[in-house]
Design a protein around this motif. Sequence first.
Motif, PDB file in Angstrom:
ATOM      1  N   LYS A   1       0.830  -1.210   0.000  1.00 46.85           N
ATOM      2  CA  LYS A   1       0.000   0.000   0.000  1.00 46.85           C
ATOM      3  C   LYS A   1       0.866   1.263   0.000  1.00 46.85           C
ATOM      4  O   LYS A   1       0.498   2.287  -0.584  1.00 46.85           O
ATOM      5  N   ALA A   2       2.029   1.194   0.670  1.00 46.22           N
ATOM      6  CA  ALA A   2       2.908   2.360   0.753  1.00 46.22           C
ATOM      7  C   ALA A   2       3.702   2.579  -0.519  1.00 46.22           C
ATOM      8  O   ALA A   2       4.184   3.693  -0.752  1.00 46.22           O
ATOM      9  N   GLY A   3       3.880   1.515  -1.334  1.00 47.67           N
ATOM     10  CA  GLY A   3       4.542   1.711  -2.609  1.00 47.67           C
ATOM     11  C   GLY A   3       5.702   0.794  -2.935  1.00 47.67           C
ATOM     12  O   GLY A   3       6.366   0.975  -3.957  1.00 47.67           O
ATOM     13  N   LEU A   4       5.989  -0.220  -2.103  1.00 49.83           N
ATOM     14  CA  LEU A   4       7.081  -1.140  -2.399  1.00 49.83           C
ATOM     15  C   LEU A   4       6.695  -2.009  -3.599  1.00 49.83           C
ATOM     16  O   LEU A   4       5.573  -2.511  -3.682  1.00 49.83           O
ATOM     17  N   VAL A   5       7.613  -2.193  -4.546  1.00 50.33           N
ATOM     18  CA  VAL A   5       7.314  -3.007  -5.717  1.00 50.33           C
ATOM     19  C   VAL A   5       7.129  -4.462  -5.297  1.00 50.33           C
ATOM     20  O   VAL A   5       7.768  -4.931  -4.353  1.00 50.33           O
TER      21      VAL A   5
ATOM     22  N   ILE B   1      12.942   0.227   4.618  1.00 50.97           N
ATOM     23  CA  ILE B   1      12.832   0.479   3.173  1.00 50.97           C
ATOM     24  C   ILE B   1      13.608   1.725   2.765  1.00 50.97           C
ATOM     25  O   ILE B   1      14.306   1.736   1.744  1.00 50.97           O
ATOM     26  N   ALA B   2      13.514   2.784   3.565  1.00 51.70           N
ATOM     27  CA  ALA B   2      14.156   4.055   3.207  1.00 51.70           C
ATOM     28  C   ALA B   2      15.674   3.963   3.221  1.00 51.70           C
ATOM     29  O   ALA B   2      16.349   4.746   2.540  1.00 51.70           O
ATOM     30  N   ASN B   3      16.218   3.023   3.985  1.00 55.03           N
ATOM     31  CA  ASN B   3      17.669   2.918   4.120  1.00 55.03           C
ATOM     32  C   ASN B   3      18.228   1.685   3.420  1.00 55.03           C
ATOM     33  O   ASN B   3      19.290   1.175   3.782  1.00 55.03           O
ATOM     34  N   SER B   4      17.519   1.219   2.413  1.00 59.70           N
ATOM     35  CA  SER B   4      17.991   0.129   1.569  1.00 59.70           C
ATOM     36  C   SER B   4      17.822   0.576   0.120  1.00 59.70           C
ATOM     37  O   SER B   4      17.339   1.673  -0.150  1.00 59.70           O
ATOM     38  N   ASP B   5      18.209  -0.301  -0.805  1.00 56.30           N
ATOM     39  CA  ASP B   5      18.020   0.030  -2.214  1.00 56.30           C
ATOM     40  C   ASP B   5      16.744  -0.607  -2.763  1.00 56.30           C
ATOM     41  O   ASP B   5      16.608  -0.813  -3.976  1.00 56.30           O
ATOM     42  N   ALA B   6      15.810  -0.917  -1.869  1.00 58.99           N
ATOM     43  CA  ALA B   6      14.530  -1.485  -2.302  1.00 58.99           C
ATOM     44  C   ALA B   6      13.815  -0.488  -3.208  1.00 58.99           C
ATOM     45  O   ALA B   6      13.770   0.711  -2.931  1.00 58.99           O
ATOM     46  N   THR B   7      13.249  -0.990  -4.287  1.00 60.68           N
ATOM     47  CA  THR B   7      12.613  -0.135  -5.290  1.00 60.68           C
ATOM     48  C   THR B   7      11.184   0.197  -4.888  1.00 60.68           C
ATOM     49  O   THR B   7      10.410  -0.674  -4.479  1.00 60.68           O
ATOM     50  N   LEU B   8      10.847   1.473  -5.021  1.00 58.74           N
ATOM     51  CA  LEU B   8       9.500   1.946  -4.742  1.00 58.74           C
ATOM     52  C   LEU B   8       8.817   2.357  -6.032  1.00 58.74           C
ATOM     53  O   LEU B   8       9.471   2.794  -6.987  1.00 58.74           O
ATOM     54  N   GLU B   9       7.496   2.230  -6.056  1.00 54.34           N
ATOM     55  CA  GLU B   9       6.731   2.714  -7.193  1.00 54.34           C
ATOM     56  C   GLU B   9       6.883   4.238  -7.280  1.00 54.34           C
ATOM     57  O   GLU B   9       6.792   4.927  -6.260  1.00 54.34           O
ATOM     58  N   PRO B  10       7.137   4.761  -8.473  1.00 56.29           N
ATOM     59  CA  PRO B  10       7.256   6.221  -8.614  1.00 56.29           C
ATOM     60  C   PRO B  10       5.996   6.924  -8.122  1.00 56.29           C
ATOM     61  O   PRO B  10       4.880   6.449  -8.333  1.00 56.29           O
ATOM     62  N   LEU B  11       6.181   8.015  -7.422  1.00 52.81           N
ATOM     63  CA  LEU B  11       5.081   8.847  -6.918  1.00 52.81           C
ATOM     64  C   LEU B  11       4.223   8.140  -5.869  1.00 52.81           C
ATOM     65  O   LEU B  11       3.130   8.594  -5.550  1.00 52.81           O
ATOM     66  N   SER B  12       4.717   7.026  -5.325  1.00 53.87           N
ATOM     67  CA  SER B  12       3.980   6.328  -4.267  1.00 53.87           C
ATOM     68  C   SER B  12       4.068   7.131  -2.970  1.00 53.87           C
ATOM     69  O   SER B  12       4.931   7.998  -2.817  1.00 53.87           O
ATOM     70  N   PRO B  13       3.166   6.878  -2.000  1.00 52.11           N
ATOM     71  CA  PRO B  13       3.209   7.615  -0.731  1.00 52.11           C
ATOM     72  C   PRO B  13       4.565   7.559  -0.049  1.00 52.11           C
ATOM     73  O   PRO B  13       5.065   8.578   0.446  1.00 52.11           O
ATOM     74  N   LEU B  14       5.186   6.372  -0.031  1.00 57.63           N
ATOM     75  CA  LEU B  14       6.460   6.249   0.672  1.00 57.63           C
ATOM     76  C   LEU B  14       7.589   6.944  -0.098  1.00 57.63           C
ATOM     77  O   LEU B  14       8.470   7.566   0.508  1.00 57.63           O
ATOM     78  N   ALA B  15       7.563   6.851  -1.428  1.00 58.43           N
ATOM     79  CA  ALA B  15       8.585   7.535  -2.222  1.00 58.43           C
ATOM     80  C   ALA B  15       8.513   9.041  -1.990  1.00 58.43           C
ATOM     81  O   ALA B  15       9.551   9.706  -1.819  1.00 58.43           O
ATOM     82  N   LYS B  16       7.318   9.591  -1.954  1.00 62.17           N
ATOM     83  CA  LYS B  16       7.150  11.017  -1.708  1.00 62.17           C
ATOM     84  C   LYS B  16       7.589  11.382  -0.297  1.00 62.17           C
ATOM     85  O   LYS B  16       8.244  12.400  -0.077  1.00 62.17           O
TER      86      LYS B  16
END
Length: 240
Positions: free
Chosen positions: A28-32, A111-126
Amino acid sequence: MASRWIPLESNPDANYSSWVVLNSWSIKAGLVPSVGFGDVYGLDESLLAMVPQPVKAVVLLFPISPESEARRKTEDETIASKGQPELDPTIVWIKQTISNACGTMGLIHAIANSDATLEPLSPLAKFIEQCIGKTPEERAKLLETTPLFADIHAQAASSGQTAVPTNLDTNLHFTCFVAAPSPSGEGPRVVELDGRRNGPIDRGACTDLLADAAKIIRDQYIGDSQSMQFNVMSLGPSFA
């Protein structure tokens, strides 16, 4: 604490995998979908070998006890008086100001301190982008004032096996371990990120994040404890 959320469930006694709740939050937060959380079934070498690699972060759920609180207080005082090795300034660490938000805090820190990929413009990426350049307290305020994270947390907390509790007090807490570069160039370090502490904590050189975190968990947290309320999860390639 600014407010109180429902605790995220990560129940080692449940007859389903604990990563279901953490991955519900993360998606839901945006992790691929190709990356996710999975249970670490034991800390000995043979069981660690079963964990999908590469491990990007390790999340620990542990019981708060008088002994653990005394260790936390002593260590915080030692770091305050004697210092610790210089840490990577790009680490995203957030001070926890929301009661029972440690699950969300642990997931964001992982997630923020790893190289895990997030969906662009997702809540967590923002959110992570907005955290850049802010103090831990400013990041905490940002989390408090982003209703979407409270909603995602509530949805994930309500998706567990057990009923949502009417008593929101809990003695369980999440922390996480990540690998971070050393500003001195001496190689990566294991860094523990816990919103209840005074800041990120250097846990020593990192040669294998999962094995190193397992040793720290055994030495610093489990020790001689008789509690069964410990749960360890890894962030890495999804096997669901």
